[in-house]
Design an enzyme around this catalytic site. Structure first.
Site, mmCIF file in Angstrom:
data_model
loop_
_atom_site.group_PDB
_atom_site.id
_atom_site.type_symbol
_atom_site.label_atom_id
_atom_site.label_comp_id
_atom_site.label_asym_id
_atom_site.label_seq_id
_atom_site.Cartn_x
_atom_site.Cartn_y
_atom_site.Cartn_z
ATOM 1 N N TYR A 60 49.997 47.594 54.215
ATOM 2 C CA TYR A 60 48.720 48.471 53.538
ATOM 3 C C TYR A 60 48.948 50.010 54.052
ATOM 4 O O TYR A 60 47.783 50.430 54.548
ATOM 5 C CB TYR A 60 47.465 47.736 53.657
ATOM 6 C CG TYR A 60 47.336 46.512 52.996
ATOM 7 C CD1 TYR A 60 48.148 46.159 52.030
ATOM 8 C CD2 TYR A 60 46.068 45.605 52.921
ATOM 9 C CE1 TYR A 60 47.892 44.829 51.260
ATOM 10 C CE2 TYR A 60 45.838 44.450 52.314
ATOM 11 C CZ TYR A 60 47.002 44.149 51.475
ATOM 12 O OH TYR A 60 46.498 43.159 50.546
ATOM 13 N N ARG A 209 40.667 43.677 39.399
ATOM 14 C CA ARG A 209 41.482 44.956 39.856
ATOM 15 C C ARG A 209 40.671 46.341 38.914
ATOM 16 O O ARG A 209 41.472 47.120 38.390
ATOM 17 C CB ARG A 209 42.890 44.884 39.128
ATOM 18 C CG ARG A 209 43.655 43.713 39.815
ATOM 19 C CD ARG A 209 45.000 43.962 39.818
ATOM 20 N NE ARG A 209 45.755 42.645 39.828
ATOM 21 C CZ ARG A 209 46.250 42.389 41.365
ATOM 22 N NH1 ARG A 209 45.768 43.293 42.143
ATOM 23 N NH2 ARG A 209 46.516 41.175 41.502
ATOM 24 N N GLY A 210 39.316 46.158 39.012
ATOM 25 C CA GLY A 210 38.529 47.349 38.619
ATOM 26 C C GLY A 210 37.836 46.994 37.131
ATOM 27 O O GLY A 210 36.789 47.349 36.811
#
Length: 328
Positions: A60, A209-210
């Site tokens: 990340y 994912r939104g």
């Protein structure tokens, strides 16, 4: 804040955790990741709100470094979870998994250095290496526990059968999997097995994912380099159907007088007592909104109605190469 225990003898954590991908990598969910100072401030704001579980991974970007800086002076307040396995620079680029004992040891030491801690509280295998027996990988991870470098073990995106094999080698505290109102795959076999074995499920992408957050209306809302532009669920007819489904969730949330994101998170929390969602964000406002989901109560009748009404997402969760690394 509410708290839950990971596994039979695992750590006690906040019912809503913090996922750090959005602060560590640009062009995944944001046009640019925040700089270290902004990322550290956001993570510390999460701690101030009662969040005690911070999730990261060695791929990340700078997230492990940022998490390490954020928890300085507050180490005893935080359960630090990180993941290893990918050998590429970041998710989506020439994905390759290494679950060999040598890589287990090397990856752990590297994460410890970036985090600036002496022990990782929860250490996950990010994806299973198909060339290495899970017993061999988990056996090497268990050695880290014996050495005091790791507190508890976890796996990500695995089948119930793999969980059982791993758990026979060393107790597994948590399994990380995508799980939301939109994505219900774990319900078929994984969740029943975890309940039987007293293992927690840490739900990533709990807001679809939104899509489930209710603020996304189309590709124009995404930056040109946003990873989602190449995700099957954000393509053509799939996207149209998923946006229509998200609109239904917005209507459900309006009737409940909460935001769509809070409804999606509350559904996970009220439906299961062994599920911990880890929504990610780079926004202080969204962070506060997500944490406040613990205050949203749902009656059994509401849960049943939302179960029945909430539509499933259309399209694969990842592109073909990435899906090949997900156990099904």
């Amino acid at each position: 804040m509410e708290y839950r225990t990971l596994g039979r003898n695992g750590p006690r954590v906040s019912a809503v955790g913090f996922g750090s991908m959005s602060v560590g990598i640009s062009d995944i969910y944001t046009s640019s990741a925040p700089d270290d100072d902004a990322a550290v401030a956001l993570i510390r704001a999460a701690l101030d709100l009662g969040v005690t579980m911070v999730d990261t991974a060695d791929v990340y970007g700078r997230a492990e470094v940022q998490v390490g800086k954020a928890i300085q002076g507050r180490r005893d307040q935080v359960i630090v979870a990180t993941k290893f396995g990918f050998t590429n620079a970041k998710p989506g680029e020439n994905e390759h998994i290494d679950g060999s004992p040598r890589h287990v040891r090397e990856a752990c030491d590297a994460s410890l250095r970036r985090l600036g801690v002496e022990r990782i509280d929860l250490y996950y295998l990010h994806r299973v290496d198909p060339t290495v027996a899970i017993e061999e990988t988990v056996g090497a991870m268990a050695e880290l526990v014996g050495q005091g470098k790791v507190g508890h073990l976890g796996l990500s995106e695995v089948t119930a059968a793999t969980v059982r094999r791993a758990h026979a080698v060393h107790p597994i505290a948590a399994i990380q999997s995508e799980y939301s109102l939109f994505t219900r795959d774990p319900e078929a076999a994984l969740l029943p097995a975890l309940s039987e074995l007293q293992i927690a499920l840490v739900a990533y992408s709990p807001l679809g994912r939104g899509l489930l957050a209710g603020r996304f209306r189309g590709l124009d809302d995404l930056s040109p380099n946003d990873w989602r532009r190449n995700n099957p669920r954000f393509q053509g007819e799939n996207l149209e159907k998923n946006l229509a489904a998200a609109a239904q969730v917005r209507e459900m949330a309006a009737k409940k007088e909460c935001t769509p994101a809070q409804l999606a998170l509350a559904w996970l929390l009220r439906r299961h007592d062994n599920v911990v969602p880890i929504p990610g964000t780079s926004s202080r406002a969204r962070l506060e909104e997500n944490v406040a989901a613990v205050d949203v109560q749902l009656t059994p009748e509401e849960l049943e109605r939302f179960d029945r009404m909430a539509p499933r997402a259309v399209g694969a969760r990842y592109h073909q190469a990435a899906m090949a690394l997900v156990e099904e």
